[in-house]
Design an enzyme around this catalytic site. Structure first.
Site, PDB file in Angstrom:
ATOM      1  N   PRO A 140       0.824  -1.196  -0.110  1.00 23.10           N
ATOM      2  CA  PRO A 140      -0.108   0.066  -0.042  1.00 23.10           C
ATOM      3  C   PRO A 140       0.917   1.411  -0.010  1.00 23.10           C
ATOM      4  O   PRO A 140       1.989   1.269   0.333  1.00 23.10           O
ATOM      5  CB  PRO A 140      -0.796  -0.049   1.288  1.00 23.10           C
ATOM      6  CG  PRO A 140      -0.865  -1.414   1.517  1.00 23.10           C
ATOM      7  CD  PRO A 140       0.580  -2.102   1.152  1.00 23.10           C
ATOM      8  N   SER A 141       0.174   2.294  -0.313  1.00 28.12           N
ATOM      9  CA  SER A 141       0.971   3.689  -0.460  1.00 28.12           C
ATOM     10  C   SER A 141       2.269   3.812  -1.310  1.00 28.12           C
ATOM     11  O   SER A 141       2.993   4.540  -1.104  1.00 28.12           O
ATOM     12  CB  SER A 141       0.993   4.240   0.731  1.00 28.12           C
ATOM     13  OG  SER A 141      -0.031   4.088   1.608  1.00 28.12           O
ATOM     14  N   ARG A 142       2.267   2.826  -2.233  1.00 33.63           N
ATOM     15  CA  ARG A 142       3.478   2.682  -3.030  1.00 33.63           C
ATOM     16  C   ARG A 142       4.767   2.531  -2.509  1.00 33.63           C
ATOM     17  O   ARG A 142       5.878   2.494  -2.873  1.00 33.63           O
ATOM     18  CB  ARG A 142       3.566   3.733  -4.036  1.00 33.63           C
ATOM     19  CG  ARG A 142       2.378   4.436  -4.949  1.00 33.63           C
ATOM     20  CD  ARG A 142       1.775   3.127  -5.578  1.00 33.63           C
ATOM     21  NE  ARG A 142       0.801   3.528  -6.608  1.00 33.63           N
ATOM     22  CZ  ARG A 142      -0.490   3.475  -6.344  1.00 33.63           C
ATOM     23  NH1 ARG A 142      -0.809   2.633  -5.169  1.00 33.63           N
ATOM     24  NH2 ARG A 142      -1.318   3.723  -7.295  1.00 33.63           N
ATOM     25  N   LEU A 143       4.637   1.838  -1.157  1.00 35.58           N
ATOM     26  CA  LEU A 143       5.861   1.715  -0.229  1.00 35.58           C
ATOM     27  C   LEU A 143       6.222   0.195  -0.563  1.00 35.58           C
ATOM     28  O   LEU A 143       6.163  -0.838   0.255  1.00 35.58           O
ATOM     29  CB  LEU A 143       5.672   2.044   1.162  1.00 35.58           C
ATOM     30  CG  LEU A 143       5.275   3.499   1.448  1.00 35.58           C
ATOM     31  CD1 LEU A 143       5.195   3.385   2.981  1.00 35.58           C
ATOM     32  CD2 LEU A 143       6.381   4.319   0.936  1.00 35.58           C
TER      33      LEU A 143
END
Length: 240
Positions: free
Chosen positions: A211-214
């Site tokens: 998630p959140s591009r992490l």
């Protein structure tokens, strides 16, 4: 509803794109990537080929990935002009990743000029990807023959009929196929212009969506000078 909750919802046709004007096209936020496993240098196997075997087996057994063997293959000319296309990965041996093609095709001509290539597997349904960079070499004629004879007869004839990447007239390939079928019947020989290429990796990266591009990214780099048949690797985590 938070932004993260909104992005995690499956996109609809109406919400995937925005077209502010006739010349503009914008992609809107879409669902979050989410894998349950934690990918790190400590969690992966010492060899990227062994790690790939594990991930590929999991992609197949998930029954979610439609075509896990599909890859984007990038090659370039001797002057560095790149080209990319989708091909099918077919084998993994102790040296590297193998695909089969016409040796007169654009990809093969570029490999002859510049024997390096990059491959990307993208398994969208399970939020994983594998990136490979390496030197390219021809497989043995025996290995090409073994795979060629495992193909359906129609595909064997198709390899003869298509002068891959050349300009053809309407119906030309079909007409050629009909003549070849009469010529060979069910016993189709291996064309001398067709066979396998092996990408011997010098770098392999495993990507796991979060998630959140992490995202989790783990990269293997071959230790310079280590042999192709028993390479040594350094393993690092990369920033998302």
């Amino acid at each position: 509803m938070t932004q993260q909750e909104q992005e995690s919802e499956p996109p609809t046709t109406e919400s995937v794109i925005s077209q502010p004007s006739a010349t503009e096209l914008k992609v809107l936020p879409h669902r979050q990537y989410q894998t349950t496993d934690s990918l790190s240098p400590q969690s992966v196997l010492p060899s990227p080929l062994d790690q790939f075997r594990l991930w590929f087996k999991q992609a197949v057994e998930s029954n979610k990935v439609t075509e896990p063997e599909a890859i984007s293959l990038s090659t370039s000319t001797s002057s560095g002009i790149p080209s990319a296309r989708m091909v099918l990965f077919k084998q993994l041996d102790s040296r590297g990743f193998i695909f089969f093609t016409n040796y007169t095709s654009r990809k093969s001509r570029e490999i002859e000029e510049n024997p390096w290539a990059a491959m990307v597997f993208y398994w969208k349904e399970i939020h994983r990807s594998v990136r490979v960079l390496g030197r390219v070499e021809k497989v043995s004629e025996e290995q090409s023959y073994e795979y060629f004879k495992s193909r359906p007869v129609g595909s064997q004839l198709g390899a003869w009929a298509s002068k891959q990447s050349s300009i053809v007239g309407e119906g030309e390939v079909v007409n050629r196929l009909d003549k070849l079928e009469e010529r060979f019947g069910a016993e189709v020989p291996l064309p001398d212009f067709w066979g396998g290429w092996r990408v011997v990796p010098t770098e392999v990266e495993f990507w796991s969506g979060k998630p959140s591009r992490l995202h989790d990214r783990v990269r293997y780099l071959r230790v310079e000078g280590s042999p192709d048949d028993n390479p040594q690797w350094t393993i690092d985590r990369l920033a998302p």
